[in-house]
Design a protein around this motif. Sequence first.
Motif, mmCIF file in Angstrom:
data_model
loop_
_atom_site.group_PDB
_atom_site.id
_atom_site.type_symbol
_atom_site.label_atom_id
_atom_site.label_comp_id
_atom_site.label_asym_id
_atom_site.label_seq_id
_atom_site.Cartn_x
_atom_site.Cartn_y
_atom_site.Cartn_z
ATOM 1 N N GLN A 258 5.757 14.544 67.762
ATOM 2 C CA GLN A 258 4.322 14.572 67.468
ATOM 3 C C GLN A 258 3.575 13.564 68.330
ATOM 4 O O GLN A 258 2.472 13.818 68.777
ATOM 5 N N THR B 222 -10.752 8.885 63.599
ATOM 6 C CA THR B 222 -9.657 9.854 63.604
ATOM 7 C C THR B 222 -8.307 9.169 63.871
ATOM 8 O O THR B 222 -7.283 9.833 63.968
ATOM 9 N N GLY B 223 -8.319 7.865 63.980
ATOM 10 C CA GLY B 223 -7.125 7.126 64.354
ATOM 11 C C GLY B 223 -6.086 7.024 63.243
ATOM 12 O O GLY B 223 -6.371 7.287 62.080
ATOM 13 N N GLU B 224 -4.869 6.638 63.616
ATOM 14 C CA GLU B 224 -3.836 6.384 62.618
ATOM 15 C C GLU B 224 -3.792 4.889 62.327
ATOM 16 O O GLU B 224 -4.338 4.084 63.072
ATOM 17 N N MET C 240 -5.223 10.130 55.636
ATOM 18 C CA MET C 240 -5.242 10.046 57.097
ATOM 19 C C MET C 240 -5.531 11.403 57.754
ATOM 20 O O MET C 240 -5.524 11.515 58.960
ATOM 21 N N LEU D 157 -2.279 15.286 74.772
ATOM 22 C CA LEU D 157 -3.612 15.790 74.508
ATOM 23 C C LEU D 157 -4.643 14.736 74.888
ATOM 24 O O LEU D 157 -5.667 15.035 75.494
ATOM 25 N N SER E 292 0.432 14.199 70.848
ATOM 26 C CA SER E 292 -0.825 13.487 70.689
ATOM 27 C C SER E 292 -1.213 12.781 71.986
ATOM 28 O O SER E 292 -2.372 12.787 72.390
ATOM 29 N N PHE F 8 -3.863 17.126 62.324
ATOM 30 C CA PHE F 8 -3.209 16.673 63.545
ATOM 31 C C PHE F 8 -3.167 17.831 64.555
ATOM 32 O O PHE F 8 -2.897 18.958 64.155
ATOM 33 N N PRO F 9 -3.402 17.649 65.835
ATOM 34 C CA PRO F 9 -3.645 16.372 66.522
ATOM 35 C C PRO F 9 -5.113 15.956 66.655
ATOM 36 O O PRO F 9 -5.388 15.006 67.362
ATOM 37 N N GLU F 10 -6.013 16.674 65.958
ATOM 38 C CA GLU F 10 -7.411 16.238 65.991
ATOM 39 C C GLU F 10 -7.491 14.826 65.385
ATOM 40 O O GLU F 10 -8.211 13.958 65.883
ATOM 41 N N TYR F 11 -6.769 14.634 64.296
ATOM 42 C CA TYR F 11 -6.557 13.296 63.751
ATOM 43 C C TYR F 11 -5.182 12.833 64.209
ATOM 44 O O TYR F 11 -4.280 13.655 64.362
ATOM 45 N N ASP F 12 -5.031 11.521 64.410
ATOM 46 C CA ASP F 12 -3.824 11.040 65.094
ATOM 47 C C ASP F 12 -2.585 10.900 64.221
ATOM 48 O O ASP F 12 -1.492 10.734 64.738
ATOM 49 N N THR F 13 -2.748 10.911 62.903
ATOM 50 C CA THR F 13 -1.591 10.642 62.041
ATOM 51 C C THR F 13 -0.699 11.876 61.940
ATOM 52 O O THR F 13 -1.145 12.927 61.470
ATOM 53 N N PRO F 14 0.538 11.777 62.380
ATOM 54 C CA PRO F 14 1.417 12.942 62.321
ATOM 55 C C PRO F 14 2.046 13.124 60.938
ATOM 56 O O PRO F 14 2.199 12.164 60.194
ATOM 57 N N TYR G 147 8.879 10.416 64.670
ATOM 58 C CA TYR G 147 7.693 11.180 65.050
ATOM 59 C C TYR G 147 7.554 11.354 66.559
ATOM 60 O O TYR G 147 6.471 11.653 67.049
#
Lengths: 278, 475
Positions: free
Chosen positions: A263, A41-43, B275, A270, A267, B280-286, A260
């Motif tokens: 956001q 789930t990472g960026e 991504m 959370l 993140s 988001f925010p379950e996945y990190d990419t905004p 960002y």
Amino acid sequence: MYEIKFKQVLNPVTKMLVVQAPDIAKVCKAGQFVMIRVNETGERFPLTIADFDREKGTVTIVFQEVGKSTQLLGRLEVGDEILDFVGPLGKATHTDDIGTVVVIGGGCGSAIAYPVARAFKEAGNHLITINGARSMSLLLYREEMKKISDEAYETTDDGSCGVHGFVTTVLGDLIQQGRKIDLVFAVGPVPMMKFVAKTTEDKKIPTIVSLNSIMVDGTGMCGACRVTVGGQMKFACVDGPEFDGHEVDFDELMGRLNAYTKQEEKSEELYASESGGS
Amino acid sequence: MADEKKPKRKRKPPTKKEPMPEQDPSVRRGNFEEVALGYAAEAAIREAEKCMQCRNPKCVAGCPVDVPIKEFIALVREGKFMEAAEKIKETNTLPAICGRVCPQETQCEAKCIYGIRNEAIAIGRLERFVADFAREKGEPLPELPEKIGKQVAVVGSGPAGLTCAGDLIKLGYDVTIFEAFHKPGGVLMYGIPEFRLPKDIVEAEVEFLEKLGVKIRYNYVVGKIRQVKELMEEDGFDAVFLGTGAGAPNFMRIPGMTLVDVFSANEFLTRVNLMKGYLFPEYDTPVKIGQKVAVIGGGNVAMDAARTSLRLGAEEVYIVYRRSREQMPARLEEVHHAEEEGVQFKLLINPTEVIGDEKGNVIGMKCIRMELGEKDASGRRRPVPIEGSEFVMDVDTVIVAIGNSPNPIVTESIPGLELSKWGTIVIDEETGMSSIPGIFAGGDIVTGAATVISAMGAGKTAAEGIHKYLSEKKD
Ligand SMILES: Cc1cc2nc3c(=O)[nH]c(=O)nc-3n(C[C@H](O)[C@H](O)[C@H](O)COP(=O)(O)OP(=O)(O)OC[C@H]3O[C@@H](n4cnc5c(N)ncnc54)[C@H](O)[C@@H]3O)c2cc1C
Ligand code: FES
């Protein structure tokens, strides 16, 4: 998957990881970076290659925990694996023998400045290093820098170590003294790089800065990393990350880096609440 | 036999395609689930039964990968859906994808003989139905020939690379795909949105290839981590196929392009699709989206960006296009869907500047109205600015979807590779071979941004070219 072979906590906010990535280690050069995704789930985010060992097949990264992604990365221990580790990306630093070179590292940037400094030294230059941070506990790579430098300076904003002031305080002095400087290389926080470039502008001392734009792919496919250099749009990931400091629009870069913030805070909050604030 | 020649027989009114069940526009503009829901078996059979099974069908000539259309539709008529799927897969590696995103209206369906008087047979929808049916049922693997003992490297896992890999593995080659991203599919994965092409479908089609023996190495940027020359000289690959696409986004040459709220469609869509930024925010990419979004451009990419903006919660979404509606390169269906969902079309308008505040946020977009003048090289009437018609559009986000150029990482890393002035790779049309023996190319990296199916066609041609080259080559 890319296994972590070694981990070191460099200071309260900075960590170093040595990662098994033989194909990258084989070909990477100082100044290049990798794109990282810690888990599913990472960026994706870029980190400059701080060091590498071609024989052991490892790549070293040094990072400050500034948001969720770097915190996630910082939690990994030896034996854990990073999901994605892509590189080496970007152009390598030109470290030719040109005379006297001043290499400046600010904060976490010192980790990146170090291999560049070493390469300049190995190329035969007279090497001056300026290692700066807010406070003594945040100074990185102190011994390493001193060992390879012909002249090594340290600065802290609070005066807890070395010269009380900024890296530009020392740089300004050197220029004032009329020292012959053929090239300045600076990496660190954007404001620092901006003021380094300002300091060298009058005397037109060639100044290279290494930019840390926001990136998504790191291969020229999204344009998230675009910066204005000499009035032209450049992609930091493929045209850089190093650019002529006198040509970079730093104010624009700072704005883009903050794109960002909201956001990222969400993140991070959370994440902190989920992980019990530990 | 009765005499067929009756004077002035009353002709039946033209028939229409079996309608495609779709999510209601007012509902779907708020979710990322697929818009078109697919035929049920009965509808598929009804549609297939209209097919005239022409002795000399024209439809297949319109298909860049020669899908045996008549034959597969015959099987659908009999309810033999698994057999129909197998039939399609003989020539098409990615039918569930093609059935969703191909511009059938200008290809197979444009040539359909039944379609001369009626709406053409819904070949695309049938293809999709059959492929989905087989995937859900679990497809048997085709029999593969014995291994030839030769290795081919495929660079890029977009439709061109996947097709080339699929065809080569079926010929008995060992195939490894090298992909820069952490996921396969190229534009199918990072560009085309979930609501048009669910990502698990792309992954399933790729898994099928892996089951056939195709190996995939992710996070592998050829030209950076390894050179093509090294793949061939040191790693034992006998040939290389380059299917690296046209991934580099173009920006307009107007002020304001580096403002914070200006994005390339590539960045915007990559954040959302690859991504999973919409989670988001379950996945990190905004993903950043404002209230009033202008999408510049008139192609499929622009439609996708606009429809994605709506789904992320933008209140007003405009397509800003400098030509007229007829000249928009987007598929009709996509334009129609966008309109249904509430995207507003601002046509014959060209942006001249994006205006920002001191922090770099977008606070408006300066535009000028256009009119159509003389025809240009592309045969379309050239839009010319109307003097004095400037105005400012009230927007806070701008997405630029004016096309993509070839990504130069691979091409620049191969000394001696012949390129066009646009940076695309020059190939022999018949074999797909580049100016360097053993290096083949196809897809957007050769044609510039085009279509999924043309990229697949090119992958197919190159697979044949590679087979011929390696069969003839004496080592
Ligand atoms: C948003 C969007 C919507 C579209 N909608 C449609 C549509 O509805 N219908 C249609 O027919 N077409 C559509 N297209 C066009 C279509 O997707 C492309 O023409 C097609 O995907 C091109 O395929 P390709 O295999 O040549 O390249 P790509 O799909 O671009 O794949 C190239 C792959 O190569 C990889 N790569 C690049 N460089 C390297 C490297 N150095 N090393 C390793 N890997 C590398 C990339 O990561 C990528 O995965 C759309 C395009 C976009 C962007
Ligand atoms: S990070 Fe996407 S183009 Fe540079």
